[in-house]
Write an enzyme that holds these catalytic residues in place. Structure first.
Site, PDB file in Angstrom:
ATOM      1  CE  LYS A   1      23.878  -3.862 -18.383  1.00  0.00           C
ATOM      2  NZ  LYS A   1      23.570  -4.070 -19.799  1.00  0.00           N
TER       3      LYS A   1
ATOM      4  CD  GLN B   1      20.013  -9.320 -17.005  1.00  0.00           C
ATOM      5  OE1 GLN B   1      19.530  -9.073 -15.907  1.00  0.00           O
ATOM      6  NE2 GLN B   1      21.118 -10.035 -17.129  1.00  0.00           N
TER       7      GLN B   1
ATOM      8  N   GLY C   1      26.758 -10.373 -19.197  1.00  0.00           N
ATOM      9  CA  GLY C   1      28.155 -10.413 -19.615  1.00  0.00           C
ATOM     10  C   GLY C   1      28.603  -8.976 -19.761  1.00  0.00           C
ATOM     11  CG  HIS C   2      28.120  -6.391 -17.104  1.00  0.00           C
ATOM     12  ND1 HIS C   2      27.642  -5.873 -15.928  1.00  0.00           N
ATOM     13  CD2 HIS C   2      27.020  -6.746 -17.823  1.00  0.00           C
ATOM     14  CE1 HIS C   2      26.321  -5.924 -15.933  1.00  0.00           C
ATOM     15  NE2 HIS C   2      25.926  -6.454 -17.062  1.00  0.00           N
TER      16      HIS C   2
ATOM     17  CG  ASP D   1      24.482  -7.452 -24.442  1.00  0.00           C
ATOM     18  OD1 ASP D   1      24.898  -7.780 -23.320  1.00  0.00           O
ATOM     19  OD2 ASP D   1      23.928  -8.246 -25.228  1.00  0.00           O
TER      20      ASP D   1
HETATM   21  P1  GDP Z   1      27.111  -4.694 -21.011  1.00  0.00           P
HETATM   22  O1  GDP Z   1      26.459  -6.017 -20.858  1.00  0.00           O
HETATM   23  O2  GDP Z   1      26.138  -3.575 -20.969  1.00  0.00           O
HETATM   24  O3  GDP Z   1      28.241  -4.480 -20.056  1.00  0.00           O
HETATM   25  O4  GDP Z   1      27.745  -4.677 -22.465  1.00  0.00           O
HETATM   26  P2  GDP Z   1      28.547  -5.890 -23.185  1.00  0.00           P
HETATM   27  O5  GDP Z   1      29.887  -5.980 -22.605  1.00  0.00           O
HETATM   28  O6  GDP Z   1      27.724  -7.116 -23.224  1.00  0.00           O
HETATM   29  O7  GDP Z   1      28.563  -5.382 -24.680  1.00  0.00           O
HETATM   30  C1  GDP Z   1      29.118  -4.157 -25.043  1.00  0.00           C
HETATM   31  C2  GDP Z   1      30.203  -4.427 -26.088  1.00  0.00           C
HETATM   32  O8  GDP Z   1      30.549  -3.218 -26.718  1.00  0.00           O
HETATM   33  C3  GDP Z   1      31.482  -4.946 -25.478  1.00  0.00           C
HETATM   34  O9  GDP Z   1      32.119  -5.789 -26.401  1.00  0.00           O
HETATM   35  C4  GDP Z   1      32.294  -3.673 -25.247  1.00  0.00           C
HETATM   36  O10 GDP Z   1      33.693  -3.909 -25.234  1.00  0.00           O
HETATM   37  C5  GDP Z   1      31.908  -2.878 -26.455  1.00  0.00           C
HETATM   38  N1  GDP Z   1      31.876  -1.419 -26.279  1.00  0.00           N
HETATM   39  C6  GDP Z   1      31.524  -0.695 -25.185  1.00  0.00           C
HETATM   40  N2  GDP Z   1      31.522   0.618 -25.477  1.00  0.00           N
HETATM   41  C7  GDP Z   1      31.862   0.731 -26.785  1.00  0.00           C
HETATM   42  C8  GDP Z   1      31.997   1.838 -27.668  1.00  0.00           C
HETATM   43  O11 GDP Z   1      31.771   2.994 -27.333  1.00  0.00           O
HETATM   44  N3  GDP Z   1      32.365   1.540 -28.955  1.00  0.00           N
HETATM   45  C9  GDP Z   1      32.596   0.283 -29.387  1.00  0.00           C
HETATM   46  N4  GDP Z   1      32.937   0.106 -30.659  1.00  0.00           N
HETATM   47  N5  GDP Z   1      32.468  -0.780 -28.565  1.00  0.00           N
HETATM   48  C10 GDP Z   1      32.094  -0.561 -27.288  1.00  0.00           C
HETATM   49  P1  IMO Z   2      23.783  -7.802 -19.848  1.00  0.00           P
HETATM   50  O1  IMO Z   2      23.817  -7.513 -18.375  1.00  0.00           O
HETATM   51  C1  IMO Z   2      21.453  -8.991 -23.327  1.00  0.00           C
HETATM   52  C2  IMO Z   2      18.214 -11.856 -22.692  1.00  0.00           C
HETATM   53  C3  IMO Z   2      18.381 -13.231 -23.287  1.00  0.00           C
HETATM   54  C4  IMO Z   2      16.929 -13.594 -23.528  1.00  0.00           C
HETATM   55  C5  IMO Z   2      16.228 -12.970 -22.320  1.00  0.00           C
HETATM   56  C6  IMO Z   2      15.993 -13.932 -21.166  1.00  0.00           C
HETATM   57  O2  IMO Z   2      25.043  -8.355 -20.385  1.00  0.00           O
HETATM   58  O3  IMO Z   2      23.283  -6.613 -20.598  1.00  0.00           O
HETATM   59  P2  IMO Z   2      17.502 -15.150 -19.371  1.00  0.00           P
HETATM   60  O4  IMO Z   2      18.814 -15.850 -19.481  1.00  0.00           O
HETATM   61  O5  IMO Z   2      17.520 -13.983 -18.458  1.00  0.00           O
HETATM   62  O6  IMO Z   2      16.386 -16.095 -19.069  1.00  0.00           O
HETATM   63  O7  IMO Z   2      17.210 -14.587 -20.838  1.00  0.00           O
HETATM   64  O8  IMO Z   2      17.066 -11.916 -21.886  1.00  0.00           O
HETATM   65  N1  IMO Z   2      19.327 -11.425 -21.812  1.00  0.00           N
HETATM   66  C7  IMO Z   2      20.248 -10.522 -22.152  1.00  0.00           C
HETATM   67  N2  IMO Z   2      20.440  -9.863 -23.306  1.00  0.00           N
HETATM   68  N3  IMO Z   2      22.236  -8.710 -22.267  1.00  0.00           N
HETATM   69  C8  IMO Z   2      22.047  -9.338 -21.090  1.00  0.00           C
HETATM   70  O9  IMO Z   2      22.715  -9.012 -19.974  1.00  0.00           O
HETATM   71  C9  IMO Z   2      21.030 -10.325 -21.011  1.00  0.00           C
HETATM   72  N4  IMO Z   2      20.604 -11.147 -20.026  1.00  0.00           N
HETATM   73  C10 IMO Z   2      19.554 -11.803 -20.527  1.00  0.00           C
HETATM   74  O10 IMO Z   2      19.114 -13.187 -24.471  1.00  0.00           O
HETATM   75  O11 IMO Z   2      16.456 -12.947 -24.670  1.00  0.00           O
HETATM   76 MG    MG Z   3      26.345  -7.874 -21.867  1.00  0.00          MG
END
Ligand code: GDP
Ligand code: IMO
Ligand code: MG
Length: 423
Positions: free
Chosen positions: A16, A224, A40-41, A13
């Site tokens: 990416k 991840q 979840g991207h 998270d």
């Molecule tokens: P990913 O899994 O690495 O793609 O990241 P996620 O989407 O799960 O979580 C990142 C969260 O931070 C999302 O809600 C994005 O919209 C938000 N986000 C990304 N970059 C920034 C930033 O620079 N500032 C803020 N405030 N939010 C951001």
């Molecule tokens: P993105 O790509 C954050 C965490 C879960 C749990 C552990 C194992 O959005 O960054 P799993 O479902 O793989 O068996 O879970 O890994 N986890 C993540 N945490 N971002 C993710 O993906 C994750 N994918 C799995 O919360 O602790």
């Molecule tokens: Mg994510």
């Protein structure tokens, strides 16, 4: 042409999805190399917020090929839902969304096994997203899995049935009650498989080899983060794939000497969702404030993310394991208004000061040592150039760069595509 990698350096998270979307225009192909719908991207642009789980984050850009690699595990049911959510955008999927024949399928019973395994662990549960990731990778390495390419053969339903039956027997071994209606789950699954079949499949390693020979620019998108890597993460509180750079080699068939830039993404602080050790975790108002301002809720499960200070010991480890060539710092805007910021620069491990990641980073062995920084009051979310930033912010960035001996080439200051400062 070499393949560039983009991967998360913390517990996932990091942002990416946002950055892949921002830099996609420089590439011809964006390819996901591991993980599955546990990811979840999030992408935000033109007032739209969109979350992708299996489909690569380059999908919103015209003319770019998005490839789901062999290292990814695909749940047809979730994949179908992803396609439905993309329908309003009228994206040309033909020739632009490709799936590797060697990618493994997540069966409904894999999800049930995930749930049973977690329930049986009680307090020791991993905190899995319950998407069936662990059981599917277990079947892959156990040489029992069903792959996308199998769907092209007549006997695929027999293979499916044999595996599902085995899973049902396994479910009975867990000493927990899991309620399920397999008939209903299978109906949904078979319907989704038909949708999946309409997507073009390829021998993705060969496809990428050919693309490289034609000088196509390729970006490999990780899911991840490094601290969730099956080998190098905080085992057993990890996911079931190699989230690190090596995962791109096995998850796409990219030879190590064909890797170009390695973009490592990190948040200006740290978060973790699910169980497992987190040395710099905050249980005070600062942690609550980070979670609130940073909107730290899982993009896949909606669970609140645990928040804490930036851990440079862990980050350095991730930089080394991945061979990061450029860093990307996310969410600096969330730290605006903190009077003091802390950064962990060493661990006290069993009474000794260390700066490497030890075998266990559980609380009983590790106490983080911090240095403090003055914070910045200014709202930086509208910054366009690096010289727009307050000095205290720049000092924070300089310190991290210096500690990690790696340049920070992009600073993100908000969720939107435009809130990105290239240095
Ligand atoms: P990913 O899994 O690495 O793609 O990241 P996620 O989407 O799960 O979580 C990142 C969260 O931070 C999302 O809600 C994005 O919209 C938000 N986000 C990304 N970059 C920034 C930033 O620079 N500032 C803020 N405030 N939010 C951001
Ligand atoms: P993105 O790509 C954050 C965490 C879960 C749990 C552990 C194992 O959005 O960054 P799993 O479902 O793989 O068996 O879970 O890994 N986890 C993540 N945490 N971002 C993710 O993906 C994750 N994918 C799995 O919360 O602790
Ligand atoms: Mg994510």
């Amino acid at each position: 042409m070499a393949v560039d990698l983009l991967l998360g350096l913390q517990w996932g998270d990091e942002g990416k999805g946002k950055i892949v979307d921002v830099i996609t225009q420089k590439y011809d192909i964006v390819a996901r190399f591991q993980g599955g719908p546990n990811a979840g991207h999030t992408l935000e642009f033109d007032g739209i917020k969109h979350v992708l789980h299996t489909i690569p984050s380059g999908i919103f850009h015209k003319g770019i090929v998005n490839l789901v690699g062999n290292g990814v595990v695909i749940d047809p049911v979730i994949f179908k839902k992803e396609l439905e959510k993309l329908a309003p955008f009228q994206i040309e999927m033909k020739d632009h969304l490709l799936i590797s024949r060697k990618a493994h399928l997540i069966l409904p019973t894999h999800r049930l096994l995930d749930a049973a395994s977690e329930a049986s662990k009680g307090k020791a549960k991993i905190g899995s997203t319950l998407k069936g990731i662990g059981p599917t990778y277990m079947d892959k390495t156990g040489r029992n899995g069903l792959r996308v390419g199998d769907l092209e053969f007549k006997d695929w339903k027999q293979k499916y049935r044999a595996l599902a039956l085995k899973h049902q027997e396994m479910l009975a071994f867990f000493n927990v009650e899991i309620q399920y209606d397999l008939k209903e789950l299978e109906e949904e699954f078979f319907e989704a498989v038909e949708v999946l079949r309409n997507i073009q499949t390829v021998d993705s390693e060969q496809y990428l080899i050919n693309a490289m020979e034609r000088d196509k620019k390729i970006l490999a998108e990780g899911a991840q983060g490094s601290l969730l890597d099956i080998d190098f993460g905080t085992y057993p509180f990890v996911t079931s794939s190699n989230t690190t750079a090596a995962g791109a080699c096995t998850g796409l068939g990219v030879a190590p000497n064909k890797i170009g830039e390695v973009f490592g993404i990190f948040k200006a602080y740290a978060t973790r969702v699910g169980s497992g050790p987190f040395p710099t975790e905050l249980f005070d108002d600062d942690g609550v404030k980070m979670g609130k301002i940073g909107n730290e809720f899982g993009a896949t499960t909606g669970r609140p993310r645990r928040c804490g200070w930036l851990d440079l010991v862990a980050l350095k480890y991730a930089v080394q394991i991945n061979g990061v060539t450029q860093l990307i710092m996310m969410k600096g805007d969330v730290l605006s208004g903190f009077a003091k910021l802390k950064v962990c620069t060493a661990y006290n491990y069993k009474g000794e000061k260390i700066t490497h990641l030890p075998y266990s980073i559980e609380k009983e062995y590790v106490t983080p040592e911090y240095i403090s920084f003055d914070g910045w009051k200014e709202d930086i979310s509208k910054a366009k150039n690096y010289h727009d930033f307050p000095d205290t912010f720049k000092q924070y960035v300089d310190f991290i760069e210096d500690y990690l001996k790696t340049p920070i080439s992009i600073v993100s200051v908000g969720p939107d595509r435009t809130q990105t400062v290239i240095r």
